[in-house]
Design a protein around this motif. Structure first.
Motif, mmCIF file in Angstrom:
data_model
loop_
_atom_site.group_PDB
_atom_site.id
_atom_site.type_symbol
_atom_site.label_atom_id
_atom_site.label_comp_id
_atom_site.label_asym_id
_atom_site.label_seq_id
_atom_site.Cartn_x
_atom_site.Cartn_y
_atom_site.Cartn_z
ATOM 1 N N ASN A 60 -7.958 -1.171 -13.488
ATOM 2 C CA ASN A 60 -8.069 -1.453 -14.924
ATOM 3 C C ASN A 60 -8.517 -2.878 -15.218
ATOM 4 O O ASN A 60 -8.770 -3.214 -16.371
ATOM 5 N N ALA A 61 -8.578 -3.716 -14.193
ATOM 6 C CA ALA A 61 -8.901 -5.124 -14.429
ATOM 7 C C ALA A 61 -10.415 -5.352 -14.432
ATOM 8 O O ALA A 61 -11.180 -4.529 -13.925
ATOM 9 N N ASP A 62 -10.836 -6.470 -14.990
ATOM 10 C CA ASP A 62 -12.258 -6.832 -14.945
ATOM 11 C C ASP A 62 -12.627 -7.372 -13.563
ATOM 12 O O ASP A 62 -13.786 -7.316 -13.159
ATOM 13 N N ALA A 63 -11.635 -7.946 -12.893
ATOM 14 C CA ALA A 63 -11.848 -8.414 -11.509
ATOM 15 C C ALA A 63 -10.477 -8.616 -10.878
ATOM 16 O O ALA A 63 -9.467 -8.747 -11.583
ATOM 17 N N THR A 64 -10.442 -8.629 -9.545
ATOM 18 C CA THR A 64 -9.179 -8.832 -8.823
ATOM 19 C C THR A 64 -9.301 -10.037 -7.908
ATOM 20 O O THR A 64 -10.314 -10.206 -7.211
ATOM 21 N N LEU A 65 -8.259 -10.870 -7.944
ATOM 22 C CA LEU A 65 -8.187 -12.015 -7.032
ATOM 23 C C LEU A 65 -7.054 -11.718 -6.050
ATOM 24 O O LEU A 65 -5.916 -11.473 -6.457
ATOM 25 N N PHE A 66 -7.400 -11.747 -4.753
ATOM 26 C CA PHE A 66 -6.464 -11.306 -3.709
ATOM 27 C C PHE A 66 -6.202 -12.477 -2.763
ATOM 28 O O PHE A 66 -7.143 -13.134 -2.305
ATOM 29 N N GLY A 67 -4.920 -12.762 -2.469
ATOM 30 C CA GLY A 67 -4.581 -13.847 -1.539
ATOM 31 C C GLY A 67 -4.815 -13.410 -0.111
ATOM 32 O O GLY A 67 -5.936 -13.398 0.393
ATOM 33 N N ALA A 68 -3.764 -13.000 0.566
ATOM 34 C CA ALA A 68 -3.873 -12.447 1.923
ATOM 35 C C ALA A 68 -2.545 -11.766 2.215
ATOM 36 O O ALA A 68 -1.514 -12.135 1.665
ATOM 37 N N ILE A 69 -2.580 -10.793 3.101
ATOM 38 C CA ILE A 69 -1.344 -10.086 3.436
ATOM 39 C C ILE A 69 -1.054 -10.191 4.929
ATOM 40 O O ILE A 69 -1.950 -10.492 5.721
ATOM 41 N N THR A 70 0.184 -9.938 5.282
ATOM 42 C CA THR A 70 0.549 -9.756 6.686
ATOM 43 C C THR A 70 0.495 -8.258 6.956
ATOM 44 O O THR A 70 1.085 -7.467 6.202
ATOM 45 N N SER A 71 -0.229 -7.857 7.989
ATOM 46 C CA SER A 71 -0.364 -6.423 8.283
ATOM 47 C C SER A 71 0.969 -5.815 8.696
ATOM 48 O O SER A 71 1.805 -6.492 9.295
ATOM 49 N N THR A 72 1.131 -4.542 8.391
ATOM 50 C CA THR A 72 2.324 -3.798 8.803
ATOM 51 C C THR A 72 1.862 -2.700 9.755
ATOM 52 O O THR A 72 1.144 -1.787 9.327
ATOM 53 N N PRO A 73 2.219 -2.826 11.048
ATOM 54 C CA PRO A 73 1.711 -1.848 12.019
ATOM 55 C C PRO A 73 2.039 -0.413 11.613
ATOM 56 O O PRO A 73 3.148 -0.131 11.150
ATOM 57 N N GLY A 74 1.062 0.448 11.749
ATOM 58 C CA GLY A 74 1.275 1.874 11.455
ATOM 59 C C GLY A 74 1.175 2.221 9.977
ATOM 60 O O GLY A 74 1.255 3.391 9.611
ATOM 61 N N GLU A 75 1.009 1.199 9.113
ATOM 62 C CA GLU A 75 0.935 1.470 7.673
ATOM 63 C C GLU A 75 -0.482 1.188 7.167
ATOM 64 O O GLU A 75 -1.260 0.500 7.805
ATOM 65 N N LYS A 76 -0.765 1.720 5.978
ATOM 66 C CA LYS A 76 -2.075 1.541 5.351
ATOM 67 C C LYS A 76 -2.413 0.067 5.175
ATOM 68 O O LYS A 76 -1.559 -0.723 4.778
ATOM 69 N N SER A 77 -3.631 -0.303 5.453
ATOM 70 C CA SER A 77 -4.059 -1.682 5.192
ATOM 71 C C SER A 77 -4.338 -1.826 3.698
ATOM 72 O O SER A 77 -5.197 -1.132 3.151
#
Ligand code: NAI
Ligand code: MG
Length: 337
Positions: A60-77
Protein backbone atom coordinates in the motif's frame (compact mmCIF):
# COMPACT_ATOMS: atom_id res chain seq x y z
CA UNK A 1 0.90 12.85 1.34
CA UNK A 2 3.41 10.20 0.31
CA UNK A 3 3.40 7.00 2.30
CA UNK A 4 6.68 5.23 3.02
CA UNK A 5 6.75 1.76 4.56
CA UNK A 6 9.76 1.45 6.85
CA UNK A 7 11.13 -1.97 7.75
CA UNK A 8 14.11 -1.65 10.13
CA UNK A 9 14.72 -5.40 10.59
CA UNK A 10 17.54 -6.49 12.89
CA UNK A 11 20.98 -5.40 14.08
CA UNK A 12 22.45 -2.46 12.21
CA UNK A 13 19.37 -2.42 9.95
CA UNK A 14 17.67 -0.46 12.74
CA UNK A 15 20.60 1.95 13.18
CA UNK A 16 21.00 2.81 9.51
CA UNK A 17 17.27 3.15 8.91
CA UNK A 18 17.16 5.69 11.73
CA UNK A 19 19.87 7.63 9.90
CA UNK A 20 17.83 7.53 6.66
CA UNK A 21 14.73 8.84 8.44
CA UNK A 22 16.79 11.58 10.08
CA UNK A 23 17.78 12.91 6.65
CA UNK A 24 14.23 12.61 5.32
CA UNK A 25 13.00 14.59 8.34
CA UNK A 26 15.44 17.31 7.43
CA UNK A 27 13.98 17.52 3.91
CA UNK A 28 10.47 17.78 5.40
CA UNK A 29 8.72 16.44 2.29
CA UNK A 30 5.25 15.66 3.58
CA UNK A 31 6.07 11.96 3.92
CA UNK A 32 4.07 9.72 6.20
CA UNK A 33 5.81 6.62 7.58
CA UNK A 34 4.31 3.24 8.37
CA UNK A 35 6.75 1.04 10.30
CA UNK A 36 6.46 -2.71 9.82
CA UNK A 37 8.36 -5.64 11.35
CA UNK A 38 10.38 -8.37 9.61
CA UNK A 39 13.41 -10.48 10.41
CA UNK A 40 14.75 -12.52 13.30
CA UNK A 41 13.37 -10.45 16.18
CA UNK A 42 9.99 -10.46 14.47
CA UNK A 43 10.22 -14.26 14.10
CA UNK A 44 11.08 -14.65 17.80
CA UNK A 45 8.01 -12.62 18.72
CA UNK A 46 5.44 -13.75 16.14
CA UNK A 47 6.73 -17.01 14.64
CA UNK A 48 6.96 -15.36 11.22
CA UNK A 49 9.95 -13.73 9.55
CA UNK A 50 7.63 -11.55 7.51
CA UNK A 51 3.99 -11.24 8.59
CA UNK A 52 1.27 -10.76 5.94
CA UNK A 53 0.54 -7.37 7.47
CA UNK A 54 4.08 -6.19 6.62
CA UNK A 55 3.62 -7.27 3.00
CA UNK A 56 0.29 -5.44 2.93
CA UNK A 57 1.85 -2.26 4.31
CA UNK A 58 4.60 -2.39 1.68
CA UNK A 59 2.06 -3.01 -1.09
CA UNK A 60 0.00 0.00 0.00
CA UNK A 61 2.99 2.32 0.29
CA UNK A 62 4.44 4.58 -2.41
CA UNK A 63 7.87 3.15 -1.60
CA UNK A 64 9.54 0.95 1.03
CA UNK A 65 12.76 1.63 2.89
CA UNK A 66 14.31 -1.57 4.27
CA UNK A 67 17.19 -1.79 6.79
CA UNK A 68 18.57 -5.33 6.99
CA UNK A 69 17.56 -8.55 8.69
CA UNK A 70 19.28 -11.47 10.34
CA UNK A 71 18.35 -14.65 8.46
CA UNK A 72 16.42 -17.38 10.24
CA UNK A 73 17.51 -20.82 9.02
CA UNK A 74 14.69 -22.85 7.51
CA UNK A 75 12.33 -19.84 7.37
CA UNK A 76 11.23 -17.59 4.51
CA UNK A 77 13.68 -14.86 3.57
CA UNK A 78 11.84 -11.58 4.22
CA UNK A 79 13.70 -9.65 1.54
CA UNK A 80 13.34 -12.31 -1.18
CA UNK A 81 9.66 -12.62 -0.25
CA UNK A 82 9.13 -8.85 -0.42
CA UNK A 83 10.89 -8.52 -3.79
CA UNK A 84 8.62 -11.25 -5.15
CA UNK A 85 5.39 -9.97 -3.57
CA UNK A 86 6.03 -6.44 -4.82
CA UNK A 87 7.22 -7.80 -8.16
CA UNK A 88 10.24 -5.51 -7.98
CA UNK A 89 11.96 -7.41 -10.72
CA UNK A 90 14.98 -5.16 -11.18
CA UNK A 91 17.68 -4.89 -8.54
CA UNK A 92 19.72 -1.82 -9.33
CA UNK A 93 23.14 -1.66 -7.73
CA UNK A 94 25.25 1.39 -8.55
CA UNK A 95 29.01 0.89 -8.22
CA UNK A 96 30.84 4.16 -7.72
CA UNK A 97 34.26 5.07 -6.37
CA UNK A 98 34.26 7.91 -3.86
CA UNK A 99 37.05 10.44 -3.51
CA UNK A 100 38.69 10.08 -0.12
CA UNK A 101 37.83 6.41 0.27
CA UNK A 102 40.70 3.98 0.21
CA UNK A 103 39.67 1.38 -2.39
CA UNK A 104 41.00 -0.87 -5.11
CA UNK A 105 39.80 1.38 -7.97
CA UNK A 106 39.15 5.09 -7.53
CA UNK A 107 37.64 5.75 -10.97
CA UNK A 108 34.62 3.46 -11.29
CA UNK A 109 31.06 4.43 -12.11
CA UNK A 110 28.82 1.70 -13.42
CA UNK A 111 25.54 0.01 -12.55
CA UNK A 112 24.63 -3.63 -12.15
CA UNK A 113 21.05 -4.50 -13.00
CA UNK A 114 20.18 -7.86 -11.51
CA UNK A 115 17.06 -9.88 -12.30
CA UNK A 116 15.25 -10.29 -9.01
CA UNK A 117 12.44 -12.79 -9.43
CA UNK A 118 13.62 -16.01 -11.04
CA UNK A 119 16.76 -17.88 -12.13
CA UNK A 120 18.27 -20.12 -9.50
CA UNK A 121 16.60 -18.06 -6.75
CA UNK A 122 13.13 -19.26 -7.70
CA UNK A 123 13.19 -21.22 -4.43
CA UNK A 124 12.29 -24.33 -6.36
CA UNK A 125 14.43 -27.10 -4.88
CA UNK A 126 13.69 -30.80 -4.75
CA UNK A 127 15.03 -33.69 -2.75
CA UNK A 128 15.28 -36.73 -5.02
CA UNK A 129 17.07 -38.83 -2.42
CA UNK A 130 17.52 -37.46 1.11
CA UNK A 131 21.12 -36.26 1.76
CA UNK A 132 22.27 -37.75 -1.56
CA UNK A 133 20.60 -36.18 -4.53
CA UNK A 134 19.02 -32.76 -4.60
CA UNK A 135 17.99 -30.46 -7.43
CA UNK A 136 17.51 -26.71 -7.79
CA UNK A 137 15.43 -25.59 -10.73
CA UNK A 138 16.67 -22.63 -12.71
CA UNK A 139 13.70 -20.82 -14.16
CA UNK A 140 14.17 -18.33 -16.99
CA UNK A 141 11.22 -16.82 -18.81
CA UNK A 142 11.13 -14.64 -21.87
CA UNK A 143 8.86 -12.17 -20.06
CA UNK A 144 11.21 -11.65 -17.11
CA UNK A 145 14.28 -11.51 -19.36
CA UNK A 146 12.62 -8.94 -21.57
CA UNK A 147 11.55 -6.62 -18.78
CA UNK A 148 14.91 -6.71 -16.97
CA UNK A 149 16.78 -5.99 -20.21
CA UNK A 150 14.40 -3.12 -20.99
CA UNK A 151 14.95 -1.74 -17.52
CA UNK A 152 18.72 -1.88 -18.04
CA UNK A 153 18.54 -0.09 -21.40
CA UNK A 154 16.10 2.54 -20.10
CA UNK A 155 18.44 3.20 -17.19
CA UNK A 156 21.35 3.59 -19.62
CA UNK A 157 19.33 6.14 -21.62
CA UNK A 158 18.17 8.03 -18.50
CA UNK A 159 21.67 8.25 -17.04
CA UNK A 160 23.35 9.03 -20.37
CA UNK A 161 25.39 5.82 -20.31
CA UNK A 162 26.96 4.41 -23.47
CA UNK A 163 26.80 0.64 -23.20
CA UNK A 164 24.93 -2.31 -21.75
CA UNK A 165 26.65 -5.67 -21.30
CA UNK A 166 24.74 -8.89 -20.66
CA UNK A 167 26.45 -11.42 -18.41
CA UNK A 168 25.45 -15.08 -18.67
CA UNK A 169 26.72 -18.61 -19.22
CA UNK A 170 24.92 -19.51 -22.41
CA UNK A 171 27.78 -21.69 -23.64
CA UNK A 172 26.90 -24.27 -20.96
CA UNK A 173 23.34 -23.38 -20.01
CA UNK A 174 22.23 -23.14 -23.62
CA UNK A 175 18.50 -23.20 -23.07
CA UNK A 176 18.09 -21.03 -19.95
CA UNK A 177 20.91 -18.53 -20.35
CA UNK A 178 20.55 -18.84 -24.12
CA UNK A 179 17.01 -17.47 -23.83
CA UNK A 180 18.28 -14.64 -21.62
CA UNK A 181 21.06 -13.69 -24.08
CA UNK A 182 18.82 -13.89 -27.17
CA UNK A 183 16.17 -11.77 -25.47
CA UNK A 184 18.83 -9.22 -24.52
CA UNK A 185 19.76 -8.76 -28.19
CA UNK A 186 16.10 -8.55 -29.24
CA UNK A 187 15.47 -5.78 -26.70
CA UNK A 188 18.72 -4.06 -27.78
CA UNK A 189 17.26 -3.50 -31.26
CA UNK A 190 15.02 -0.80 -29.78
CA UNK A 191 18.07 1.08 -28.45
CA UNK A 192 20.32 1.61 -31.49
CA UNK A 193 22.32 4.36 -29.76
CA UNK A 194 23.47 2.13 -26.91
CA UNK A 195 26.46 -0.13 -27.51
CA UNK A 196 25.91 -3.76 -26.56
CA UNK A 197 28.06 -6.71 -25.75
CA UNK A 198 27.76 -9.97 -23.83
CA UNK A 199 30.29 -11.87 -21.78
CA UNK A 200 30.20 -15.19 -20.00
CA UNK A 201 29.85 -14.61 -16.28
CA UNK A 202 33.31 -16.02 -15.53
CA UNK A 203 34.87 -13.64 -18.06
CA UNK A 204 32.78 -10.79 -16.64
CA UNK A 205 34.27 -11.55 -13.22
CA UNK A 206 37.77 -11.37 -14.63
CA UNK A 207 37.09 -8.10 -16.46
CA UNK A 208 35.63 -6.66 -13.25
CA UNK A 209 39.00 -7.21 -11.64
CA UNK A 210 41.27 -6.33 -14.60
CA UNK A 211 39.42 -3.55 -16.47
CA UNK A 212 36.28 -2.49 -14.59
CA UNK A 213 36.47 1.05 -16.05
CA UNK A 214 35.07 -0.37 -19.30
CA UNK A 215 31.70 -1.19 -17.75
CA UNK A 216 28.74 1.15 -17.87
CA UNK A 217 25.66 -1.04 -17.27
CA UNK A 218 25.78 -4.80 -16.67
CA UNK A 219 22.54 -6.78 -16.82
CA UNK A 220 22.55 -10.29 -15.37
CA UNK A 221 20.36 -13.06 -14.02
CA UNK A 222 19.63 -13.36 -10.33
CA UNK A 223 22.56 -15.44 -9.03
CA UNK A 224 25.18 -13.91 -11.35
CA UNK A 225 23.96 -10.40 -10.52
CA UNK A 226 24.14 -11.13 -6.80
CA UNK A 227 27.74 -12.32 -6.99
CA UNK A 228 28.98 -9.74 -9.51
CA UNK A 229 27.54 -6.91 -7.41
CA UNK A 230 29.32 -8.02 -4.22
CA UNK A 231 32.61 -8.35 -6.12
CA UNK A 232 32.04 -4.87 -7.53
CA UNK A 233 31.17 -3.41 -4.10
CA UNK A 234 34.52 -4.77 -2.93
CA UNK A 235 36.30 -2.82 -5.68
CA UNK A 236 35.03 0.52 -4.42
CA UNK A 237 35.22 0.37 -0.64
CA UNK A 238 32.94 -2.33 0.64
CA UNK A 239 29.44 -2.97 1.87
CA UNK A 240 29.10 0.16 4.00
CA UNK A 241 28.97 2.18 0.79
CA UNK A 242 26.81 -0.05 -1.45
CA UNK A 243 23.19 1.01 -1.99
CA UNK A 244 20.45 -0.72 -3.96
CA UNK A 245 16.97 -0.22 -5.29
CA UNK A 246 14.47 -2.90 -6.22
CA UNK A 247 12.23 -1.54 -8.94
CA UNK A 248 9.09 -2.92 -10.53
CA UNK A 249 6.23 -1.46 -12.53
CA UNK A 250 4.19 -0.68 -9.41
CA UNK A 251 6.57 -0.68 -6.44
CA UNK A 252 10.00 0.43 -5.30
CA UNK A 253 11.93 -1.11 -2.40
CA UNK A 254 15.21 0.47 -1.32
CA UNK A 255 17.86 -1.11 0.89
CA UNK A 256 21.58 -1.17 1.55
CA UNK A 257 23.28 -4.24 0.07
CA UNK A 258 24.69 -5.23 3.48
CA UNK A 259 23.09 -7.43 6.13
CA UNK A 260 22.45 -6.93 9.85
CA UNK A 261 26.19 -7.15 10.78
CA UNK A 262 25.82 -8.90 14.16
CA UNK A 263 29.54 -8.34 14.78
CA UNK A 264 29.07 -4.58 15.18
CA UNK A 265 25.34 -4.32 15.95
CA UNK A 266 24.16 -2.30 18.95
CA UNK A 267 27.26 -0.08 19.12
CA UNK A 268 25.96 2.58 16.75
CA UNK A 269 29.15 2.43 14.69
CA UNK A 270 27.67 1.15 11.42
CA UNK A 271 28.31 3.19 8.31
CA UNK A 272 25.02 4.82 7.25
CA UNK A 273 26.19 5.81 3.74
CA UNK A 274 24.85 2.67 1.97
CA UNK A 275 21.44 3.38 3.49
CA UNK A 276 21.63 7.11 2.73
CA UNK A 277 22.50 6.43 -0.90
CA UNK A 278 19.59 3.96 -1.02
CA UNK A 279 17.40 6.73 0.42
CA UNK A 280 18.66 9.01 -2.36
CA UNK A 281 17.62 6.36 -4.92
CA UNK A 282 14.19 6.26 -3.29
CA UNK A 283 13.86 10.05 -3.52
CA UNK A 284 14.79 9.85 -7.19
CA UNK A 285 12.19 7.11 -7.73
CA UNK A 286 9.56 9.33 -6.06
CA UNK A 287 10.59 12.21 -8.39
CA UNK A 288 12.24 14.30 -5.68
CA UNK A 289 15.23 14.55 -7.98
CA UNK A 290 16.67 17.72 -6.43
CA UNK A 291 16.71 16.24 -2.92
CA UNK A 292 18.04 12.93 -4.24
CA UNK A 293 20.95 14.69 -5.89
CA UNK A 294 21.66 16.86 -2.82
CA UNK A 295 21.75 13.81 -0.57
CA UNK A 296 24.10 11.95 -2.92
CA UNK A 297 26.43 14.91 -3.22
CA UNK A 298 26.40 15.47 0.55
CA UNK A 299 27.42 11.82 1.11
CA UNK A 300 30.24 12.29 -1.40
CA UNK A 301 31.36 15.45 0.42
CA UNK A 302 31.47 13.72 3.81
CA UNK A 303 33.60 10.93 2.33
CA UNK A 304 35.87 13.37 0.48
CA UNK A 305 36.46 15.55 3.57
CA UNK A 306 37.11 12.45 5.66
CA UNK A 307 36.86 14.08 9.11
CA UNK A 308 33.65 12.32 10.19
CA UNK A 309 33.92 8.63 9.30
CA UNK A 310 32.74 5.42 10.95
CA UNK A 311 35.36 2.81 11.98
CA UNK A 312 34.95 0.70 8.80
CA UNK A 313 36.36 3.72 6.92
CA UNK A 314 39.13 4.30 9.44
CA UNK A 315 37.39 6.91 11.61
CA UNK A 316 35.86 6.94 15.09
CA UNK A 317 32.47 8.52 14.40
CA UNK A 318 29.15 7.05 15.43
CA UNK A 319 26.40 6.32 12.92
CA UNK A 320 24.38 9.36 13.97
CA UNK A 321 27.44 11.63 13.81
CA UNK A 322 28.04 10.64 10.22
CA UNK A 323 24.35 11.17 9.41
CA UNK A 324 24.61 14.58 11.07
CA UNK A 325 27.66 15.43 8.97
CA UNK A 326 25.61 14.56 5.87
CA UNK A 327 22.87 16.98 6.97
CA UNK A 328 25.48 19.74 7.57
CA UNK A 329 26.79 19.18 4.04
CA UNK A 330 23.28 19.25 2.57
CA UNK A 331 22.84 22.67 4.23
CA UNK A 332 26.11 23.92 2.77
CA UNK A 333 25.25 22.63 -0.70
CA UNK A 334 21.82 24.26 -0.50
CA UNK A 335 23.48 27.59 0.28
CA UNK A 336 25.90 27.34 -2.64
CA UNK A 337 23.36 26.04 -5.21
P1 NAI B 1 26.82 -8.35 6.63
O1 NAI B 1 26.63 -7.51 5.42
O2 NAI B 1 25.85 -8.16 7.72
O3 NAI B 1 28.29 -8.08 7.23
C1 NAI B 1 29.48 -8.41 6.54
C2 NAI B 1 30.65 -7.62 7.12
O4 NAI B 1 30.56 -6.26 6.70
C3 NAI B 1 30.66 -7.58 8.66
O5 NAI B 1 31.98 -7.59 9.11
C4 NAI B 1 30.02 -6.25 8.98
O6 NAI B 1 30.43 -5.70 10.20
C5 NAI B 1 30.45 -5.37 7.80
N1 NAI B 1 29.41 -4.37 7.47
C6 NAI B 1 28.26 -4.58 6.79
N2 NAI B 1 27.57 -3.45 6.70
C7 NAI B 1 28.29 -2.51 7.35
C8 NAI B 1 28.07 -1.12 7.61
N3 NAI B 1 26.96 -0.46 7.17
N4 NAI B 1 28.99 -0.45 8.31
C9 NAI B 1 30.11 -1.07 8.73
N5 NAI B 1 30.38 -2.37 8.52
C10 NAI B 1 29.46 -3.08 7.82
O7 NAI B 1 26.84 -9.85 6.15
P2 NAI B 1 26.92 -11.22 7.02
O8 NAI B 1 27.76 -11.02 8.22
O9 NAI B 1 27.26 -12.24 6.04
O10 NAI B 1 25.43 -11.49 7.47
C11 NAI B 1 24.86 -11.10 8.73
C12 NAI B 1 23.38 -11.41 8.69
O11 NAI B 1 22.73 -10.56 7.75
C13 NAI B 1 23.07 -12.85 8.27
O12 NAI B 1 21.99 -13.31 9.04
C14 NAI B 1 22.69 -12.69 6.81
O13 NAI B 1 21.87 -13.74 6.37
C15 NAI B 1 21.98 -11.37 6.84
N6 NAI B 1 21.92 -10.67 5.55
C16 NAI B 1 20.80 -9.91 5.32
C17 NAI B 1 20.69 -9.15 4.18
C18 NAI B 1 19.49 -8.30 4.01
O14 NAI B 1 18.77 -8.06 4.96
N7 NAI B 1 19.22 -7.79 2.84
C19 NAI B 1 21.76 -9.13 3.17
C20 NAI B 1 22.92 -9.89 3.53
C21 NAI B 1 22.98 -10.64 4.68
MG1 MG C 1 24.19 -10.69 -1.90
Amino acid sequence: MINIATIPGDGIGKEVLKAGLYILDYFDLNFEYTPAPAGRECFNKTGETIPDETIKIAKNADATLFGAITSTPGEKSPIVTLRKELDTYGNIRPIKSFKGVDCIYDDLDFVIVRENTEGLYSQSEEIIEEDKYVIANKIITKKASERICKLAFNLAVKEGRKSVVASHKANVLRKTDGLFRDTFYEVAEDYPNIETNDYYVDATSMFLVTQPQNFDVIVAGNLYGDILSDVSAGLVGGLGLAPSGNIGDKHGLFEPVHGSAPDIAGKDISNPIAMLLSTSMMLDYLSFNYEADLLKRACEEVLRKGNVLTPDLGGTAKTYEMADAVVCNIRELEKSD
